[in-house]
Design an enzyme around this catalytic site. Sequence first.
Site, PDB file in Angstrom:
ATOM      1  N   ASP A   8     -63.581  11.964 -19.109  1.00  0.00           N
ATOM      2  CA  ASP A   8     -64.301  13.046 -18.421  1.00  0.00           C
ATOM      3  C   ASP A   8     -64.479  14.329 -19.239  1.00  0.00           C
ATOM      4  O   ASP A   8     -63.542  15.131 -19.351  1.00  0.00           O
ATOM      5  CB  ASP A   8     -63.604  13.411 -17.116  1.00  0.00           C
ATOM      6  CG  ASP A   8     -63.232  12.207 -16.267  1.00  0.00           C
ATOM      7  OD1 ASP A   8     -62.699  11.222 -16.823  1.00  0.00           O
ATOM      8  OD2 ASP A   8     -63.450  12.245 -15.044  1.00  0.00           O
ATOM      9  N   GLU A  39     -69.407  13.515 -15.780  1.00  0.00           N
ATOM     10  CA  GLU A  39     -69.678  14.038 -14.427  1.00  0.00           C
ATOM     11  C   GLU A  39     -69.205  15.473 -14.223  1.00  0.00           C
ATOM     12  O   GLU A  39     -69.613  16.123 -13.267  1.00  0.00           O
ATOM     13  CB  GLU A  39     -69.050  13.132 -13.356  1.00  0.00           C
ATOM     14  CG  GLU A  39     -67.552  13.266 -13.256  1.00  0.00           C
ATOM     15  CD  GLU A  39     -67.035  13.093 -11.846  1.00  0.00           C
ATOM     16  OE1 GLU A  39     -67.814  12.764 -10.946  1.00  0.00           O
ATOM     17  OE2 GLU A  39     -65.829  13.297 -11.652  1.00  0.00           O
ATOM     18  N   ASN A  40     -68.344  15.964 -15.119  1.00  0.00           N
ATOM     19  CA  ASN A  40     -67.860  17.345 -15.026  1.00  0.00           C
ATOM     20  C   ASN A  40     -68.358  18.201 -16.191  1.00  0.00           C
ATOM     21  O   ASN A  40     -67.788  19.261 -16.475  1.00  0.00           O
ATOM     22  CB  ASN A  40     -66.323  17.383 -15.019  1.00  0.00           C
ATOM     23  CG  ASN A  40     -65.708  16.598 -13.885  1.00  0.00           C
ATOM     24  OD1 ASN A  40     -64.886  15.708 -14.116  1.00  0.00           O
ATOM     25  ND2 ASN A  40     -66.104  16.897 -12.672  1.00  0.00           N
ATOM     26  N   ASN A  67     -68.202  10.808  -8.529  1.00  0.00           N
ATOM     27  CA  ASN A  67     -68.553  11.520  -7.299  1.00  0.00           C
ATOM     28  C   ASN A  67     -69.225  12.875  -7.552  1.00  0.00           C
ATOM     29  O   ASN A  67     -70.022  13.345  -6.755  1.00  0.00           O
ATOM     30  CB  ASN A  67     -67.311  11.712  -6.429  1.00  0.00           C
ATOM     31  CG  ASN A  67     -66.171  12.359  -7.182  1.00  0.00           C
ATOM     32  OD1 ASN A  67     -65.764  11.879  -8.248  1.00  0.00           O
ATOM     33  ND2 ASN A  67     -65.661  13.451  -6.663  1.00  0.00           N
ATOM     34  N   HIS A  68     -68.908  13.524  -8.695  1.00  0.00           N
ATOM     35  CA  HIS A  68     -69.488  14.853  -8.969  1.00  0.00           C
ATOM     36  C   HIS A  68     -70.905  14.796  -9.524  1.00  0.00           C
ATOM     37  O   HIS A  68     -71.509  15.846  -9.744  1.00  0.00           O
ATOM     38  CB  HIS A  68     -68.590  15.643  -9.916  1.00  0.00           C
ATOM     39  CG  HIS A  68     -67.418  16.280  -9.218  1.00  0.00           C
ATOM     40  ND1 HIS A  68     -67.585  17.289  -8.293  1.00  0.00           N
ATOM     41  CD2 HIS A  68     -66.094  16.047  -9.300  1.00  0.00           C
ATOM     42  CE1 HIS A  68     -66.394  17.649  -7.832  1.00  0.00           C
ATOM     43  NE2 HIS A  68     -65.476  16.904  -8.431  1.00  0.00           N
ATOM     44  N   HIS A 150     -64.236   4.874 -11.714  1.00  0.00           N
ATOM     45  CA  HIS A 150     -63.963   6.268 -11.374  1.00  0.00           C
ATOM     46  C   HIS A 150     -63.243   6.289 -10.027  1.00  0.00           C
ATOM     47  O   HIS A 150     -63.867   6.128  -8.981  1.00  0.00           O
ATOM     48  CB  HIS A 150     -65.305   7.003 -11.300  1.00  0.00           C
ATOM     49  CG  HIS A 150     -65.178   8.479 -11.317  1.00  0.00           C
ATOM     50  ND1 HIS A 150     -64.936   9.197 -12.458  1.00  0.00           N
ATOM     51  CD2 HIS A 150     -65.252   9.391 -10.322  1.00  0.00           C
ATOM     52  CE1 HIS A 150     -64.876  10.472 -12.173  1.00  0.00           C
ATOM     53  NE2 HIS A 150     -65.055  10.630 -10.876  1.00  0.00           N
ATOM     54  N   HIS A 175     -61.509  10.063 -13.579  1.00  0.00           N
ATOM     55  CA  HIS A 175     -61.471  10.896 -12.379  1.00  0.00           C
ATOM     56  C   HIS A 175     -60.173  11.669 -12.214  1.00  0.00           C
ATOM     57  O   HIS A 175     -60.212  12.811 -11.764  1.00  0.00           O
ATOM     58  CB  HIS A 175     -61.733  10.083 -11.101  1.00  0.00           C
ATOM     59  CG  HIS A 175     -61.725  10.903  -9.839  1.00  0.00           C
ATOM     60  ND1 HIS A 175     -62.655  11.873  -9.586  1.00  0.00           N
ATOM     61  CD2 HIS A 175     -60.882  10.897  -8.768  1.00  0.00           C
ATOM     62  CE1 HIS A 175     -62.395  12.431  -8.397  1.00  0.00           C
ATOM     63  NE2 HIS A 175     -61.327  11.863  -7.892  1.00  0.00           N
TER      64      HIS A 175
HETATM   65 FE   FE2 Z   1     -64.566  12.493 -10.206  1.00  0.00          FE
END
Ligand code: FE2
Length: 259
Positions: A8, A39-40, A67-68, A150, A175
């Site tokens: 990540d 995702e971040n 999810n992000h 994730h 994650h």
């Molecule tokens: Fe996440």
Amino acid sequence: MNLLFIGDIFASPGRRIVADHLEDIVATNSIDLVVANGENAAGGFGITPAIAEDLFALGIDVITTGNHVWDKREVYDYLGRQPRLIRPANYPKAPGGGVVTICSRSGIPCAVINLQGRTYMPPTDCPFRTADDILNRLDPAVKVRFVDFHAEVTSEKIAMGWYLDGRVSAVVGTHTHVPTADTRILPGGTAYQTDCGMTGPYRSVIGVETDLIIQRFLTSLPVRMESARAGAELHAVIIDVDEATGHARAVRRHAIDGD
Ligand code: FE2
């Protein structure tokens, strides 16, 4: 072939350490394909088209998410246009795709699959059955298959590793942002690690300024999340895959302390 997976990438400290070191890691370790979870990447929350393009320009071939990925609205259209940015395949109806097949630098076809856990996560379709569907539809000639799972819970991630053992080259978790020390090759030939660990600021609580998170725990009041700046580290996994069988020959963690 050697596949590099970068955990990540969190906000600008994560992007900076990737920019500073990726070329050298690729050259030194004869890397044939680079996959990273992004995702971040945008300030800790989501990813924008511009940031995705920057990451591709640095030499990342496929960006996985979680999810992000939905945090930045402008990425929704882009997900439909850019097949090398994928989101978890088990979102029931969502823009973009959850799997991509791409040729490595030396021309080896590789599938990258993104799945998301369901325990303590937003509700989605079953990641185990989704994995079955993807693998049943995948061209059998594509032997090299990488899965970013994730998920929040260790047991769900470990179960996925065993479930896919022998059917994919690697299952690496993302994650939770903390690298786990359980790197191994399962008996069927699948490389596995529960969590790759964040590539971002470790002087933090999983990427966010420590004071804010401590206040949240002390008061239970909402706080405005801000990404931390200090203590950048890069955490990655390098998997040597036998391209004839798709089985992992070796797997190791690769970390860089940026400070
Ligand atoms: Fe996440």
